[in-house]
Scaffold this active site. Structure first.
Site, PDB file in Angstrom:
ATOM      1  N   TYR A   1       0.811  -1.222   0.000  1.00 50.76           N
ATOM      2  CA  TYR A   1       0.000   0.000   0.000  1.00 50.76           C
ATOM      3  C   TYR A   1       0.846   1.275   0.000  1.00 50.76           C
ATOM      4  O   TYR A   1       0.306   2.375  -0.087  1.00 50.76           O
ATOM      5  CB  TYR A   1      -0.913   0.041   1.224  1.00 50.76           C
ATOM      6  CG  TYR A   1      -1.919  -1.074   1.275  1.00 50.76           C
ATOM      7  CD1 TYR A   1      -2.964  -1.133   0.359  1.00 50.76           C
ATOM      8  CD2 TYR A   1      -1.835  -2.065   2.241  1.00 50.76           C
ATOM      9  CE1 TYR A   1      -3.893  -2.159   0.403  1.00 50.76           C
ATOM     10  CE2 TYR A   1      -2.763  -3.095   2.297  1.00 50.76           C
ATOM     11  CZ  TYR A   1      -3.787  -3.133   1.374  1.00 50.76           C
ATOM     12  OH  TYR A   1      -4.703  -4.147   1.422  1.00 50.76           O
TER      13      TYR A   1
ATOM     14  N   TYR B   1      -5.311  -0.166   9.975  1.00 48.81           N
ATOM     15  CA  TYR B   1      -5.909  -0.021   8.652  1.00 48.81           C
ATOM     16  C   TYR B   1      -6.878   1.152   8.694  1.00 48.81           C
ATOM     17  O   TYR B   1      -7.329   1.594   9.752  1.00 48.81           O
ATOM     18  CB  TYR B   1      -6.573  -1.299   8.127  1.00 48.81           C
ATOM     19  CG  TYR B   1      -5.557  -2.338   7.721  1.00 48.81           C
ATOM     20  CD1 TYR B   1      -4.914  -2.253   6.494  1.00 48.81           C
ATOM     21  CD2 TYR B   1      -5.224  -3.371   8.580  1.00 48.81           C
ATOM     22  CE1 TYR B   1      -3.963  -3.189   6.123  1.00 48.81           C
ATOM     23  CE2 TYR B   1      -4.268  -4.313   8.214  1.00 48.81           C
ATOM     24  CZ  TYR B   1      -3.643  -4.217   6.987  1.00 48.81           C
ATOM     25  OH  TYR B   1      -2.693  -5.136   6.630  1.00 48.81           O
TER      26      TYR B   1
ATOM     27  N   ASN C   1     -13.740   6.283   4.849  1.00 47.67           N
ATOM     28  CA  ASN C   1     -13.887   5.429   6.026  1.00 47.67           C
ATOM     29  C   ASN C   1     -12.932   5.782   7.163  1.00 47.67           C
ATOM     30  O   ASN C   1     -13.266   5.601   8.333  1.00 47.67           O
ATOM     31  CB  ASN C   1     -13.745   3.955   5.648  1.00 47.67           C
ATOM     32  CG  ASN C   1     -14.936   3.477   4.857  1.00 47.67           C
ATOM     33  OD1 ASN C   1     -16.063   3.912   5.084  1.00 47.67           O
ATOM     34  ND2 ASN C   1     -14.695   2.588   3.916  1.00 47.67           N
TER      35      ASN C   1
ATOM     36  N   HIS D   1      -4.523   6.132  -1.390  1.00 47.54           N
ATOM     37  CA  HIS D   1      -5.097   6.158  -0.043  1.00 47.54           C
ATOM     38  C   HIS D   1      -4.029   6.423   1.023  1.00 47.54           C
ATOM     39  O   HIS D   1      -4.362   6.756   2.152  1.00 47.54           O
ATOM     40  CB  HIS D   1      -5.784   4.826   0.230  1.00 47.54           C
ATOM     41  CG  HIS D   1      -7.149   4.917   0.828  1.00 47.54           C
ATOM     42  ND1 HIS D   1      -7.923   6.058   0.859  1.00 47.54           N
ATOM     43  CD2 HIS D   1      -7.896   3.959   1.451  1.00 47.54           C
ATOM     44  CE1 HIS D   1      -9.073   5.797   1.446  1.00 47.54           C
ATOM     45  NE2 HIS D   1      -9.083   4.537   1.828  1.00 47.54           N
TER      46      HIS D   1
ATOM     47  N   ASN E   1     -10.012   1.861   8.064  1.00 51.79           N
ATOM     48  CA  ASN E   1     -11.375   1.863   8.600  1.00 51.79           C
ATOM     49  C   ASN E   1     -11.454   1.946  10.116  1.00 51.79           C
ATOM     50  O   ASN E   1     -12.530   2.203  10.652  1.00 51.79           O
ATOM     51  CB  ASN E   1     -12.129   0.619   8.126  1.00 51.79           C
ATOM     52  CG  ASN E   1     -12.287   0.591   6.625  1.00 51.79           C
ATOM     53  OD1 ASN E   1     -11.857   1.505   5.924  1.00 51.79           O
ATOM     54  ND2 ASN E   1     -12.901  -0.451   6.120  1.00 51.79           N
TER      55      ASN E   1
END
EC number: 3.1.1.29
Length: 183
Positions: free
Chosen positions: A14, A61, A109, A19, A63
Site C-alpha cells: 500500500y 488499517y 472510512n 489512499h 477503517n
C-alpha cells in the site's frame, strides 16, 4: 502539543497508493526532524515524537483509524484543535490541497472512524487524488499506486503540505487557507 496524523494502510503493497498520501506526508516530515519512537502497543500506531509534536500512522488499517487516534489523544490529553489529520480526497482533483476544521466524512472510512471516536472538529488537510472514471471502481482506484507522472508531482505537493502544517501551528486556519491552498 500537536498530534499530526497521516491516514493510510499498513504494508509495503500500500506504500505508494493514493489512499496512503497521509502516510507519505508523515514519512517525509519525519525524515527532516529528529524524532524518537514512542513504543506503546495501546496506541496501535507507528508513533514518533519530536519536541511538542507527535506524528502518528495508525496501524489499524484505514477503517479503524479512530481507535488509534482516540487512544493517543486521551493518553496525551490533546485537544481536538491540536489534532491535524492528513488524508486523501476523491472529491478534489489530483494535486489540490485544502484545509478545513470539521465537516462530514464524504464517504472516507478513515474520517468516518475518526469522527465516531474523537468528534469532528479536528483540522483536516485534504490532498486531492482525483476520481476514477467509473464510480464503481473507487475501491480499486484508492488502493492503486500513483502513476509515475503523479509521483513526480507528489514530491512538491508533499513539501508544500508540510510547510502548511507548520503554519497551522501558529496561524489562523483562514490565513493558512489563503496562503497554502493549492488548486
Amino acid at each position: 502539543m500537536y498530534l499530526i496524523v497521516g491516514l493510510g494502510n499498513i504494508g509495503e503493497k500500500y506504500q505508494y497508493t493514493r489512499h496512503n498520501v497521509g502516510f507519505l506526508v508523515i514519512d517525509e516530515m519525519a525524515k527532516n526532524l529528529q524524532t524518537s519512537n514512542v513504543n506503546n502497543s495501546n496506541f496501535q500506531s507507528t508513533l514518533l515524537k519530536s519536541g511538542y509534536n507527535l506524528f502518528a500512522k495508525p496501524t489499524t488499517y484505514m477503517n479503524n483509524s479512530g481507535v488509534a487516534v482516540h487512544s493517543i489523544k486521551e493518553y496525551y490529553k490533546i485537544d481536538l484543535e491540536n489534532i491535524i489529520v492528513i488524508h486523501d480526497d476523491l472529491d478534489l482533483p489530483f494535486g489540490t490541497v485544502k484545509f478545513k476544521i470539521g465537516g462530514g466524512h464524504g464517504g472516507h472510512n478513515g474520517l468516518k472512524s475518526l469522527d465516531s471516536h474523537i468528534g469532528k472538529d479536528y483540522i483536516r488537510v485534504r490532498i486531492g487524488i482525483g476520481k476514477p472514471q467509473n464510480k464503481d471502481d473507487v475501491a480499486n482506484f484508492v488502493l492503486s499506486d500513483f502513476s509515475k507522472e503523479e509521483l513526480n508531482k507528489l514530491e512538491d505537493i508533499i513539501k508544500h503540505t508540510i510547510n502548511a502544517i507548520e503554519a497551522l501551528k501558529t496561524a489562523d486556519i483562514d490565513e493558512v487557507k489563503s496562503k497554502f491552498t493549492l488548486k
